[in-house]
Scaffold this active site. Structure first.
Site, mmCIF file in Angstrom:
data_model
loop_
_atom_site.group_PDB
_atom_site.id
_atom_site.type_symbol
_atom_site.label_atom_id
_atom_site.label_comp_id
_atom_site.label_asym_id
_atom_site.label_seq_id
_atom_site.Cartn_x
_atom_site.Cartn_y
_atom_site.Cartn_z
ATOM 1 N N LYS A 52 -10.237 -22.065 29.238
ATOM 2 C CA LYS A 52 -9.588 -20.735 29.444
ATOM 3 C C LYS A 52 -8.499 -20.815 28.980
ATOM 4 C CE LYS A 52 -13.144 -20.678 33.282
ATOM 5 N NZ LYS A 52 -13.491 -20.749 34.366
ATOM 6 N N GLN A 96 -11.223 -24.244 39.660
ATOM 7 C CA GLN A 96 -12.316 -24.626 38.746
ATOM 8 C C GLN A 96 -13.155 -25.263 39.533
ATOM 9 O OE1 GLN A 96 -13.014 -23.530 35.261
ATOM 10 N NE2 GLN A 96 -14.729 -24.373 35.453
ATOM 11 N N ASP A 119 -10.210 -14.960 39.991
ATOM 12 C CA ASP A 119 -12.222 -15.683 40.106
ATOM 13 C C ASP A 119 -13.268 -14.319 41.742
ATOM 14 O OD1 ASP A 119 -12.870 -17.600 38.250
ATOM 15 O OD2 ASP A 119 -12.091 -18.336 39.374
HETATM 16 N N1 GUN Z 1 -17.623 -22.791 37.589
HETATM 17 C C1 GUN Z 1 -18.944 -21.924 36.698
HETATM 18 N N2 GUN Z 1 -18.577 -21.071 37.017
HETATM 19 C C2 GUN Z 1 -17.159 -20.748 37.442
HETATM 20 C C3 GUN Z 1 -16.251 -18.955 37.478
HETATM 21 O O1 GUN Z 1 -16.317 -18.458 37.127
HETATM 22 N N3 GUN Z 1 -15.023 -19.647 37.939
HETATM 23 C C4 GUN Z 1 -14.333 -20.510 38.246
HETATM 24 N N4 GUN Z 1 -13.561 -21.373 39.107
HETATM 25 N N5 GUN Z 1 -15.010 -21.997 38.955
HETATM 26 C C5 GUN Z 1 -16.539 -22.413 37.791
#
Ligand code: GUN
Length: 305
Positions: A52, A96, A119
């Site tokens: 990311k 995350q 998100d």
């Molecule tokens: N863990 C797995 N997929 C995601 C996501 O799309 N966003 C976040 N913040 N954590 C995740």
């Protein structure tokens, strides 16, 4: 021959479209800013976060990483989020998932400013999704919708079956398919006759996190298969079966000792209309949609059109 739905191509298209928007914001005001919060030392989460941050760098988005220890408390995480909420130079905050068990994830998500929730997990934004109002959408299901749209796969009136009911993928996926006028069924671990439910699908979305759980015999000829799963397989006998139609990949497995497979058996897809490969299907889209949500948040906050 089935059509392969290439997530890397779609990611490239999305990022190419975002680049001039980032340049415009940067020239007029400042670059979009994203805070990424990585708690503890979950190796998979660390890889996702690294990717990311890398995507931000390539696109010219300012990113900052915060790494509280595995032992962090809910109150400490909320205090961090409040600081990030107050920072005018940050348009997005990503925490995350998963968080360690002592942390109350729902309370942490609720502490985010909804306008910085890139998100789309905050209850305010979940409400916007359910009501089909504008707002940030969870990145993985939003990426799936984008992929289907760019490949011209119709959803209106089609039967869509979603395997999995997670807050991150299954539930928002079902709602987005509904808003595209599909007839949606959500299946889960208590569903009776899973093969029978899957066989009704024109569009089958598998998001259960179990390697090759869905067999070819569960999939209607001509269906479109979206495989959200990313599972590491290290068992040689299992790999030999899963990759029986992919000799190059099986050779790579013998060299590396592991391979990645989705939730759908990768060698039982000859009869489908189209499918997303693993890797290279849905995976690349999640980060592209995170970038899209971050740029959209910056445009809203900076008053760009
Ligand atoms: N863990 C797995 N997929 C995601 C996501 O799309 N966003 C976040 N913040 N954590 C995740």
């Amino acid at each position: 021959m089935p059509k392969i739905l290439d997530g890397k191509w779609v990611r490239g298209e999305i990022l190419n479209e975002l680049a001039p928007r980032v340049q415009k914001l940067t020239a007029a005001k400042r670059p979009p800013g994203l805070a990424v919060v990585l708690v503890g030392d979950n190796p998979a989460s660390a890889i996702y976060v690294r990717n990311k941050v890398q995507a931000c760098r390539e696109l010219g988005i300012h990113s900052e990483k915060f790494t509280p220890p595995e032992s962090v408390t809910t109150a400490e995480l909320i205090a961090l989020i409040q600081q990030l909420n107050a920072r005018p130079d940050l348009d997005g905050i990503l925490v995350q998932m998963p968080l360690p068990p002592q942390v109350d994830s729902q309370t942490v998500i609720a502490a985010l400013s909804p306008e910085k929730d890139v998100d789309g997990f905050h209850p305010f934004n979940t409400g916007a999704l359910v009501a089909n109002r504008p707002g940030p959408r969870p990145c993985t299901p939003a990426g799936v919708i984008e992929l289907l749209r760019r490949y011209g796969i119709p959803l209106r009136g089609k039967r869509a079956v979603v395997l999995g009911r997670s807050d991150i993928v299954g539930k928002p996926m079902a709602m987005m398919l509904l808003h595209q006028h599909a007839t949606v069924t959500i299946c889960h671990s208590n569903t009776q006759d899973l093969p029978g439910e899957c066989l009704r699908a024109d569009i089958l979305v598998a998001a259960i996190g179990r390697a090759a759980f869905v067999r070819g015999s569960w999939i209607r000829p001509g269906a479109t298969v979206i495989d959200v799963g990313i599972n590491r397989v290290t068992d040689a006998r299992l790999a030999a079966d899963l990759l029986r139609n992919a000799p190059d990949r099986l050779a790579a497995f013998h060299k590396n000792g592991s391979t990645l497979v989705g939730d759908v058996h990768p060698s039982e897809l000859e009869h489908v209309y189209a499918y997303t490969p693993v890797p290279g299907g849905v995976g690349p889209l999640t980060i592209a949609m995170l970038m899209a949500n971050t740029v959209a948040s910056a445009e809203r906050r900076l008053g760009a059109d």
